[in-house]
Design a protein around this motif. Sequence first.
Motif, PDB file in Angstrom:
ATOM      1  N   ILE A  42       0.851  -1.192   0.000  1.00 23.26           N
ATOM      2  CA  ILE A  42       0.000   0.000   0.000  1.00 23.26           C
ATOM      3  C   ILE A  42       0.884   1.239   0.000  1.00 23.26           C
ATOM      4  O   ILE A  42       1.855   1.332   0.760  1.00 23.26           O
ATOM      5  CB  ILE A  42      -0.942  -0.002   1.224  1.00 23.26           C
ATOM      6  N   GLY A  43       0.533   2.201  -0.858  1.00 22.86           N
ATOM      7  CA  GLY A  43       1.299   3.435  -0.949  1.00 22.86           C
ATOM      8  C   GLY A  43       2.364   3.429  -2.024  1.00 22.86           C
ATOM      9  O   GLY A  43       2.982   4.461  -2.288  1.00 22.86           O
ATOM     10  N   ASN A  44       2.589   2.299  -2.682  1.00 18.86           N
ATOM     11  CA  ASN A  44       3.535   2.248  -3.800  1.00 18.86           C
ATOM     12  C   ASN A  44       2.969   2.964  -5.024  1.00 18.86           C
ATOM     13  O   ASN A  44       1.762   3.201  -5.128  1.00 18.86           O
ATOM     14  CB  ASN A  44       3.831   0.799  -4.193  1.00 18.86           C
ATOM     15  N   GLU A  45       3.855   3.268  -5.950  1.00 12.50           N
ATOM     16  CA  GLU A  45       3.468   3.656  -7.301  1.00 12.50           C
ATOM     17  C   GLU A  45       3.811   2.516  -8.244  1.00 12.50           C
ATOM     18  O   GLU A  45       4.777   1.774  -7.997  1.00 12.50           O
ATOM     19  CB  GLU A  45       4.226   4.902  -7.770  1.00 12.50           C
ATOM     20  N   ILE A  46       3.016   2.370  -9.314  1.00  9.70           N
ATOM     21  CA  ILE A  46       3.408   1.462 -10.385  1.00  9.70           C
ATOM     22  C   ILE A  46       3.481   2.261 -11.676  1.00  9.70           C
ATOM     23  O   ILE A  46       2.650   3.134 -11.937  1.00  9.70           O
ATOM     24  CB  ILE A  46       2.466   0.244 -10.523  1.00  9.70           C
ATOM     25  N   ILE A  47       4.502   1.991 -12.456  1.00 10.64           N
ATOM     26  CA  ILE A  47       4.706   2.691 -13.724  1.00 10.64           C
ATOM     27  C   ILE A  47       3.978   1.931 -14.824  1.00 10.64           C
ATOM     28  O   ILE A  47       4.208   0.732 -15.022  1.00 10.64           O
ATOM     29  CB  ILE A  47       6.206   2.812 -14.040  1.00 10.64           C
ATOM     30  N   VAL A  48       3.083   2.626 -15.521  1.00 10.38           N
ATOM     31  CA  VAL A  48       2.296   2.022 -16.599  1.00 10.38           C
ATOM     32  C   VAL A  48       2.235   2.977 -17.781  1.00 10.38           C
ATOM     33  O   VAL A  48       2.324   4.193 -17.614  1.00 10.38           O
ATOM     34  CB  VAL A  48       0.859   1.681 -16.146  1.00 10.38           C
ATOM     35  N   GLU A  49       2.062   2.440 -18.969  1.00  7.38           N
ATOM     36  CA  GLU A  49       1.825   3.269 -20.143  1.00  7.38           C
ATOM     37  C   GLU A  49       0.429   3.865 -20.043  1.00  7.38           C
ATOM     38  O   GLU A  49      -0.498   3.215 -19.569  1.00  7.38           O
ATOM     39  CB  GLU A  49       1.971   2.420 -21.409  1.00  7.38           C
ATOM     40  N   GLU A  50       0.251   5.117 -20.468  1.00  9.90           N
ATOM     41  CA  GLU A  50      -0.981   5.849 -20.174  1.00  9.90           C
ATOM     42  C   GLU A  50      -2.235   5.247 -20.804  1.00  9.90           C
ATOM     43  O   GLU A  50      -3.341   5.489 -20.327  1.00  9.90           O
ATOM     44  CB  GLU A  50      -0.850   7.314 -20.590  1.00  9.90           C
ATOM     45  N   GLY A 110       2.251   2.146 -27.870  1.00  9.77           N
ATOM     46  CA  GLY A 110       2.200   1.317 -26.676  1.00  9.77           C
ATOM     47  C   GLY A 110       3.524   1.078 -25.988  1.00  9.77           C
ATOM     48  O   GLY A 110       3.552   0.516 -24.892  1.00  9.77           O
ATOM     49  N   ALA A 111       4.612   1.499 -26.599  1.00 10.76           N
ATOM     50  CA  ALA A 111       5.943   1.258 -26.038  1.00 10.76           C
ATOM     51  C   ALA A 111       6.424   2.482 -25.280  1.00 10.76           C
ATOM     52  O   ALA A 111       6.461   3.588 -25.830  1.00 10.76           O
ATOM     53  CB  ALA A 111       6.929   0.906 -27.146  1.00 10.76           C
ATOM     54  N   CYS A 135       4.994  -2.001 -15.332  1.00  5.93           N
ATOM     55  CA  CYS A 135       4.112  -2.865 -16.131  1.00  5.93           C
ATOM     56  C   CYS A 135       4.263  -2.553 -17.618  1.00  5.93           C
ATOM     57  O   CYS A 135       4.249  -1.381 -18.021  1.00  5.93           O
ATOM     58  CB  CYS A 135       2.657  -2.678 -15.721  1.00  5.93           C
ATOM     59  N   ILE A 136       4.375  -3.578 -18.410  1.00  4.08           N
ATOM     60  CA  ILE A 136       4.436  -3.484 -19.874  1.00  4.08           C
ATOM     61  C   ILE A 136       3.244  -4.248 -20.433  1.00  4.08           C
ATOM     62  O   ILE A 136       2.854  -5.282 -19.889  1.00  4.08           O
ATOM     63  CB  ILE A 136       5.747  -4.086 -20.416  1.00  4.08           C
TER      64      ILE A 136
END
Length: 338
Positions: A72-80, A108-109, A133-134
Amino acid sequence: MIDLRSDTVTKPTAEMRKAAYEAEVGDDVYNEDPTVNKLEEKAAEMLGKEAALFVTSGTQGNQIAVLTHCRIGNEIIVEENSHIFNYEGAAISAFAGVQPRTIRGVRGAMNPADVEAAIQEDDIHAGETGLICIENTHNRAGGAVVSLENMEEIYKIASKNHIPVHLDGARLFNAAVALQRPVKDIAKYTDTVQFCLSKGLGAPVGSIIAGSEVFVKQARKWRKRLGGGMRQAGIIAAPGLVALQTMVERLAIDHKNARKLADGLMNINGIKVVNQVDTNIILVDVSERGLTSNQFAQLLKENGVLVSTFGPQLVRFTTHYDVSVESIEKTLQIIKDL
C-alpha cells in the motif's frame, strides 16, 4: 452476424468441448486437480518460468500480480493507455492501494529513459516505485507489438533499481507469432507475466500468471482472497490446455485476415485506418463520414456486422478464430455498399 468486436467472443472448438467433458478433475484449492496442474506446468514451460497459476481472467491475473509485488502506498509505472490503467475498474487503487504513474508511449511502447526518470527516489513525499508494467501486444495502440529491444532496456533499468517488471500479455501469443519467436523470448524480460486463454487462443475462460515459485505461492493466496479459488476446475482448464497445444500457430491466419480487412478499408472513401496493423486489431477513424463511432457501429449492426467503439470517432475491428476470409470479404462489401 459477423462479430468483429473482440477476440473474446470466440466459441470453444469441438476438441475443447470434448476435453472439458472428459477432463480428470480434483479440488484445485488443495492442488489436487490434475488437469489444472498439467495446464500450469505446460504454461510455465512455454514461458520459461518456474511456476504458473490458473486464474479466472486477465484482469484478475494482473491484479494478483500487483497485489503480490506491491505494498500500500507504492506507485506502479504504466503506459498511459494500458489496460491495467484504463480497463480494470481502478482496481490497482481499490484493492492494492497503489497509484499509477503514467507514461506516454509510442504505439504502446514506453521510452526506457522516461521509465527511468519516473522511478521515485527515496523521498518522504513520494510513493516508492513498486512495479513496472508493460503491455504486449498493446490493445489501445491497435494490437501493436512492443519490441524485444524495448522490453530488454526497461528490464535492465528495473533490475538495476531492484524493481520487478510485470507483463500484461493478454495477447502475448499474438506478439510471439508476429515476431516469429517463442513466448519465452518475450517473457524473459519480465519477472511475472499474465496471458489470456480466452482471447485469440479460443478457450472459453481463464488466464495464466507465471513467475518464480515464491511469487506463485504468494499469488495463490491472493487468488484465494479475491474469491478465485476454484474446485473441480479441470473442466475449464482442459480447453485451455487444448488451446496451448493447437491454437497458437493459427494466430497467423487472424493477422493475415486483419491485414486484408485493413487494406480493403483503406480503399473506402471516408474510412481511415489509423494504426499499423501488427496483429489482429484494426482501428478506424470514421469522422470523415460525418458519423460518430456509435452511429457507425449501429449502422453496421443493422447490416449484420458487430464492431467496438474506441472513442468518439474511433472504431475497433478485431479478427479471430470465428472470422473467416469470407467474413472479411462480406464485411468490406457491406461497408462499401453503405
